[in-house]
Write a protein that holds these residues in place. Structure first.
Motif, short mmCIF file in Angstrom:
data_model
loop_
_atom_site.label_atom_id
_atom_site.label_comp_id
_atom_site.label_asym_id
_atom_site.label_seq_id
_atom_site.Cartn_x
_atom_site.Cartn_y
_atom_site.Cartn_z
N VAL A 160 0.81 -1.21 0.00
CA VAL A 160 0.00 0.00 0.00
C VAL A 160 0.85 1.26 0.00
CG1 VAL A 160 -1.90 -1.16 1.17
CG2 VAL A 160 -0.25 0.15 2.52
N THR A 161 2.14 1.15 0.31
CA THR A 161 3.02 2.32 0.29
C THR A 161 3.67 2.52 -1.07
OG1 THR A 161 4.97 1.08 1.02
CG2 THR A 161 3.51 1.94 2.74
N THR A 162 3.31 1.71 -2.04
CA THR A 162 3.90 1.79 -3.38
C THR A 162 2.82 2.08 -4.42
OG1 THR A 162 3.57 -0.50 -4.11
CG2 THR A 162 5.42 -0.07 -2.61
N LYS A 163 3.25 2.26 -5.66
CA LYS A 163 2.30 2.47 -6.74
C LYS A 163 1.46 1.23 -7.04
CE LYS A 163 3.51 4.74 -10.37
NZ LYS A 163 4.22 5.16 -11.59
N GLY A 164 1.78 0.14 -6.42
CA GLY A 164 1.01 -1.08 -6.61
C GLY A 164 -0.29 -1.12 -5.84
N VAL A 165 -0.63 -0.03 -5.14
CA VAL A 165 -1.88 -0.03 -4.38
C VAL A 165 -3.09 -0.21 -5.30
CG1 VAL A 165 -2.29 2.47 -4.46
CG2 VAL A 165 -3.10 1.14 -2.51
N ASN A 166 -2.95 0.11 -6.60
CA ASN A 166 -4.12 -0.04 -7.47
C ASN A 166 -4.43 -1.49 -7.81
OD1 ASN A 166 -2.06 -0.47 -9.32
ND2 ASN A 166 -2.59 1.22 -10.67
N LEU A 167 -3.68 -2.43 -7.26
CA LEU A 167 -4.05 -3.85 -7.33
C LEU A 167 -4.95 -4.23 -6.16
CD1 LEU A 167 -3.04 -6.07 -9.47
CD2 LEU A 167 -1.88 -3.86 -9.54
N GLY A 168 -5.24 -3.28 -5.28
CA GLY A 168 -6.07 -3.57 -4.11
C GLY A 168 -7.54 -3.69 -4.47
N TYR A 169 -8.26 -4.51 -3.69
CA TYR A 169 -9.70 -4.68 -3.91
C TYR A 169 -10.41 -4.74 -2.56
CZ TYR A 169 -8.73 -9.58 -2.71
OH TYR A 169 -8.32 -10.72 -2.07
N TYR A 170 -11.67 -4.37 -2.57
CA TYR A 170 -12.55 -4.50 -1.39
C TYR A 170 -13.45 -5.72 -1.59
CZ TYR A 170 -11.12 0.28 -0.33
OH TYR A 170 -10.38 1.41 -0.06
N ASP A 171 -13.98 -6.22 -0.48
CA ASP A 171 -14.94 -7.32 -0.59
C ASP A 171 -16.22 -6.96 0.16
OD1 ASP A 171 -14.46 -7.78 2.12
OD2 ASP A 171 -13.38 -9.66 1.83
N GLY A 172 -17.07 -7.95 0.40
CA GLY A 172 -18.38 -7.73 0.98
C GLY A 172 -18.37 -7.28 2.42
N ASN A 173 -17.20 -7.13 3.01
CA ASN A 173 -17.12 -6.59 4.36
C ASN A 173 -16.93 -5.07 4.36
OD1 ASN A 173 -15.07 -9.42 4.75
ND2 ASN A 173 -17.21 -9.33 5.42
N THR A 174 -16.65 -4.49 3.18
CA THR A 174 -16.54 -3.03 3.05
C THR A 174 -17.60 -2.49 2.10
OG1 THR A 174 -14.16 -3.08 3.47
CG2 THR A 174 -15.02 -1.12 2.40
N VAL A 175 -17.70 -3.06 0.91
CA VAL A 175 -18.76 -2.64 -0.03
C VAL A 175 -19.97 -3.55 0.19
CG1 VAL A 175 -17.31 -1.51 -1.73
CG2 VAL A 175 -17.61 -3.97 -1.86
N THR A 176 -20.36 -3.66 1.42
CA THR A 176 -21.37 -4.62 1.86
C THR A 176 -22.71 -4.38 1.21
OG1 THR A 176 -20.21 -4.55 3.99
CG2 THR A 176 -22.30 -5.73 3.92
N ALA A 177 -23.12 -3.12 1.11
CA ALA A 177 -24.43 -2.83 0.53
C ALA A 177 -24.50 -3.26 -0.93
CB ALA A 177 -24.73 -1.33 0.65
N LEU A 178 -23.48 -2.94 -1.70
CA LEU A 178 -23.49 -3.31 -3.11
C LEU A 178 -23.54 -4.83 -3.28
CD1 LEU A 178 -20.99 -0.74 -4.67
CD2 LEU A 178 -23.49 -0.70 -4.72
N TRP A 179 -22.82 -5.56 -2.44
CA TRP A 179 -22.86 -7.02 -2.52
C TRP A 179 -24.25 -7.54 -2.14
CZ3 TRP A 179 -18.17 -10.60 -1.58
CH2 TRP A 179 -17.06 -10.15 -2.32
#
Length: 541
Positions: A160-179
């Motif tokens: 997360v401290t590098t430019k590779g942070v854009n490989l990160g994803y959220y799951d149903g514990n954060t975007v819970t409503a959309l899931w």
């Protein structure tokens, strides 16, 4: 539900009698005949929630499997939930993306962003760099071309401290409503940004299917327009010419051609664009007002409510409200008047509560709730989306309403699926198949006038993005694999209200698939799911 739909004929007949009487008296309002516009489906009200800067894999890459760590809202999918074209196997464990392509080292894999990491840095998402990240369809140069470090290094992993942070994803514990909405309604795993690039091209495609046709440029073109050979194409984020909130130091443009608002006006169909912060007379609790109204998020800090280059219809002289004039009354909302169909988000709630629900509504959240990394986040976004849908589900018109949630661009977040390139381009801004090239632009779609038969700067489809349809008529727990794009919403509006009329002038709407396959008009249902805005979990009722 079906009884209510049949009873809708009664008010129509009543309205017809009243309108006939008013016509005899010579007092018929200009918008009197648009309240019950004819449609080809049971959908009488379409609400388009247009959010910011999310790729499909960023929000749905591991759907429907969530990690469910202790202390976060839980998500457990139905046993029969269909799979999606997401992240698994080699894409998760041996991903080809490199932090440093120069020496071929530094490979990084997609990784889960925790709920505590909801606030991240804004990634790169310009027209050319997004194409370069896709790299001939290898989809392996995202950190190199569109990565930006963040969030703060207060949580693992180190990436997360590098430019590779854009490989990160959220799951149903954060975007819970959309899931949860995906479980109960319909979603797509094959929907795309119409072209590559940032917010303004996305919103222009949503409302017109066309980014070519700049007629006025102020403050120079910079990197905001390209295309050559005729009228210019928007590839960046210029402000709209004439908007009193447009920054004098930013590039500004005005567009030619027609948009869906023009077509709806011609047909007498009520419609409106509702934007957070648009009403300049309002003073927020923090004392801010006018173009500088602002709100504060606990996650991302303070940001302006209204962003001019996110304003759907302000780029077109026919549908602009440059002074942010207010409607003369609540009953005028959705119809011709001083506001010219451009309103504040608060006006949407007032209109629906007053029984003046427009047939077609475009919603843009206040900036801190629009989902755009850097000044917004998934948790603030969730509060906005859930509050809108909970509100609509309580309205008497819910039985004839569909809500579409989609996004303006990907923000540079990784997605592993290259979209079909249905329109090629060769302009200095392109980079998909080499410098200045997105294939061969000799057969590119035309511009807005006959003198520009192959407008450049419209390489697409662009990155894959989420698309959900929430309605009593939406298929339940359904994943649509049909290729769609932002103009698929245009296609549905045109088919449902306008008899299949198209915008023309090279608009992508002529080639798009609709979203009707995500709906089932033979089997309506209760179709209500009330969620908690903060957690995204179902309310206990």
């Amino acid at each position: 539900m079906f009884k209510r739909l049949r009873r809708s004929e009664a008010p129509r007949r009543f309205l017809a009698v009243v309108m006939t009487y008013l016509t005899i008296l010579g007092t018929t309002p200009a918008y009197a005949n648009s309240s019950f516009s004819r449609t080809t489906t049971p959908i009488k009200h379409l609400v388009v929630i247009f959010q910011e800067n999310v790729s499909f894999d960023h929000y749905f890459g591991t759907y429907p499997k969530a990690a469910n760590p202790k202390g976060e809202p839980s998500f457990f999918a139905r046993p029969d939930t269909p799979t999606v074209n997401g992240l698994a196997g080699v894409l998760l464990n041996n991903n080809p993306n490199l932090l440093n392509a120069g020496n071929g080292t530094g490979a990084t894999n997609p990784f889960r962003l925790d709920r505590s990491q909801a606030a991240t840095a804004d990634q790169g998402h310009n027209y050319g760099p997004e194409q370069a990240a896709a790299h001939f369809g290898l989809m392996d140069l995202f950190p190199l071309n569109v990565g930006a470090a963040g969030p703060p290094p207060n949580a693992p992993p180190q990436i997360v401290t590098t430019k590779g942070v854009n490989l990160g994803y959220y799951d149903g514990n954060t975007v819970t409503a959309l899931w949860n909405y995906a479980q109960h309604f319909a979603m797509s795993d094959n929907s795309y940004d119409t072209v590559f690039g940032p917010s303004t091209p996305g919103l222009m495609n949503l409302v017109s299917g066309q980014t070519n046709g700049v007629t006025t440029v102020l403050n120079g073109t910079g990197s905001e327009t390209d295309g050559g050979s005729g009228t210019l194409t928007v590839v960046g984020d210029p402000d709209p010419v004439g908007d009193v909130c447009s920054a004098p130091t930013r590039n500004q443009v005005q567009m030619g051609g027609r948009n869906i608002g023009d077509l709806l006006n011609d047909a007498g169909v009520s419609w409106g664009a509702f934007m957070g912060g648009f009403d300049l007379t309002v003073k927020n609790s923090n004392g801010t007002t006018g173009c500088f109204r602002s709100s504060t998020s606990a996650f991302t800090g303070t940001s302006a409510d209204y962003i001019p280059h996110h304003a759907f219809f302000q780029y077109y002289a026919s549908t602009a409200n440059p002074t942010h004039a207010r409607p003369g009354s609540v009953s005028e909302i959705g119809h011709d008047g001083a506001a010219n169909h451009q309103y504040d988000l608060n006006d949407f709630y007032k209109a629906v509560k007053n029984g003046d629900f427009p047939a077609v509504s475009f919603l843009k959240a206040q900036a801190y709730q629009d989902g755009h990394a850097g000044y917004s986040d998934p948790l603030d976004e969730q509060v906005f989306i859930v509050n809108v849908i909970n509100f609509l589900q309580k309205a008497p018109e819910w039985d004839s309403t569909a809500v579409v949630i989609l996004y303006d661009d990907s923000d540079g977040w990784y997605d592993h699926q290259l979209g079909p390139i249905v329109n090629q381009s060769t302009s200095p801004a392109d980079a998909l198949t080499g410098p200045g090239a997105c294939g061969d632009g000799s057969t590119a779609l035309p511009g807005i006038d006959s003198g520009n038969p192959h407008a450049q700067g419209r390489c697409g489809y662009g990155p894959r993005q989420p698309l959900l349809v929430i309605s009593p008529w939406a298929r339940e727990d359904f994943v649509d694999n049909t290729v769609t794009d932002q103009t698929s919403v245009l296609r549905f509006i045109e088919d449902n209200w306008l008899g299949g009329q198209r915008i023309g002038g090279g608009s992508f709407d002529a080639y798009a698939n609709s979203i009707t396959q995500m709906l089932d008009f033979k089997h309506g249902r209760n179709g209500r799911l009330f969620l908690e805005p903060l957690s995204g979990e179902p309310q206990i009722r």
